[in-house]
Scaffold this motif. Structure first.
Motif, PDB file in Angstrom:
ATOM      1  N   ARG A   4      44.353  36.058  39.375  1.00 28.84           N
ATOM      2  CA  ARG A   4      43.281  35.335  38.680  1.00 28.84           C
ATOM      3  C   ARG A   4      42.840  36.063  37.428  1.00 28.84           C
ATOM      4  N   ARG A   5      42.665  37.371  37.537  1.00 29.18           N
ATOM      5  CA  ARG A   5      42.227  38.131  36.369  1.00 29.18           C
ATOM      6  C   ARG A   5      43.333  38.207  35.317  1.00 29.18           C
TER       7      ARG A   5
ATOM      8  N   ALA B 205      43.052  35.070  33.336  1.00 32.15           N
ATOM      9  CA  ALA B 205      41.903  35.171  32.427  1.00 32.15           C
ATOM     10  C   ALA B 205      42.235  36.043  31.227  1.00 32.15           C
TER      11      ALA B 205
ATOM     12  N   GLU C  44      43.223  37.824  43.572  1.00 29.13           N
ATOM     13  CA  GLU C  44      42.281  38.194  42.519  1.00 29.13           C
ATOM     14  C   GLU C  44      43.014  38.854  41.357  1.00 29.13           C
TER      15      GLU C  44
ATOM     16  N   ARG D 247      37.414  42.744  30.298  1.00 30.66           N
ATOM     17  CA  ARG D 247      36.066  42.328  30.672  1.00 30.66           C
ATOM     18  C   ARG D 247      35.943  42.498  32.189  1.00 30.66           C
ATOM     19  N   HIS D 248      35.051  43.373  32.596  1.00 29.30           N
ATOM     20  CA  HIS D 248      34.942  43.716  34.013  1.00 29.30           C
ATOM     21  C   HIS D 248      34.625  42.482  34.850  1.00 29.30           C
ATOM     22  N   GLY D 249      35.408  42.274  35.886  1.00 27.91           N
ATOM     23  CA  GLY D 249      35.218  41.122  36.754  1.00 27.91           C
ATOM     24  C   GLY D 249      35.884  39.862  36.250  1.00 27.91           C
ATOM     25  N   SER D 250      36.373  39.891  35.011  1.00 25.59           N
ATOM     26  CA  SER D 250      37.015  38.707  34.445  1.00 25.59           C
ATOM     27  C   SER D 250      38.496  38.950  34.204  1.00 25.59           C
ATOM     28  N   THR D 251      38.819  39.856  33.267  1.00 29.40           N
ATOM     29  CA  THR D 251      40.223  40.125  32.951  1.00 29.40           C
ATOM     30  C   THR D 251      40.721  41.419  33.573  1.00 29.40           C
TER      31      THR D 251
ATOM     32  N   LEU E 245      42.061  35.035  27.262  1.00 33.52           N
ATOM     33  CA  LEU E 245      41.376  35.840  26.258  1.00 33.52           C
ATOM     34  C   LEU E 245      42.296  36.167  25.098  1.00 33.52           C
TER      35      LEU E 245
END
Length: 261
Positions: A216-217, A220, A213, A184-188, A224
């Protein structure tokens, strides 16, 4: 090819015509394609994302110390985006001289899209990438990585990305069916246009420039995997489909073994 395509469509229509039949799709793009072509009726399919990843076998771990390691785990096929990955590594070498770029997977000489082993060896000799070949210890391999990349042209749902997410590794992949079900772009992770080595290099550079970052991803991605991509979830969704179709006949009795004198 047109004749073959027509024959395949006709076969699908016959095979899926039973009103009690249900078709399992790994991603919504393929389901829309089948529905749009009239191969299945709306409401006669279910979405189950992949075959499931073993969360215990692929545990999350912190990003390792040391120079960044960027992995592409896949069979060595052109349509896995291996060529674009190598070009991205070539472009990023001056900016990230200590970064390592590794191809993890076997050569497939029987596949028309297979990359010749001599090409893989030449890339390695040039210092562009490392070719690790087939590995059976993928949990340990992924634990060494900082970033996982799969710029594939198309997938059902790539287990390699699901395993990377389970290990807490952010991913860069092409914005194509299957791949965007995991990333998921910007998330994972980062989604990039397919067949675009320049965009791929830019996304990898953005990831390597910001370790916080990146971590962080990765976290995430693990969340998921736990919520949607685990083997337990896939098994439960599959059994739920059987229960819905069989009703009171579920569970089926075990097969009779007979008696032998």
């Amino acid at each position: 090819q047109r004749a073959l395509r027509a024959a395949v469509k006709a076969t699908y229509r016959v095979a899926l015509a039973n009103p009690r039949a249900r078709t399992i799709f790994q991603n919504p793009d393929d389901r829309r394609t089948f529905e749009g072509a009239g191969l299945i009726a709306p409401g006669r399919s279910v979405l189950i994302r992949g075959s499931g990843v073993d969360l215990a076998r692929f545990p999350a771990s912190p990003l390792p110390e040391g120079p960044p390691l960027v992995l592409l785990p896949a069979r060595m096929l052109w349509d896995k985006g291996v060529g674009e990955f190598v070009e991205a590594a070539r472009a990023l070498r001056p900016r990230f001289p200590l970064a390592r770029f590794a191809l993890v997977g076997s050569a497939d000489t029987q596949n028309p899209a297979g990359i010749p082993p001599k090409t893989l060896a030449r890339w390695q000799d040039e210092g562009l990438v490392e070719w690790w070949g087939h590995r059976k210890d993928m949990p340990q391999v992924l634990a060494q990585a900082h970033l996982v990349v799969l710029p594939s042209y198309r997938e059902g749902l790539p287990l390699a990305l699901a395993e990377a997410a389970s290990c807490g590794r952010a991913c860069v992949t092409a914005d194509v069916p299957g791949c965007r079900e995991v990333v998921r772009h910007g998330s994972t992770g980062w989604l990039v246009p397919v067949r675009d080595a320049g965009a791929l290099a830019s996304a990898i550079a953005e990831a390597l420039d910001d370790p916080r970052e990146l971590a962080r991803r990765g976290l995430a991605g693990r969340a998921l995997a736990e919520a949607e991509l685990s083997k337990a979830a896939v098994v439960e969704q599959t059994l739920a489909l059987y229960r819905s179709l069989l009703g009171p006949r579920w569970p089926l009795p075990p097969p009779s073994r007979g008696h032998h004198g």
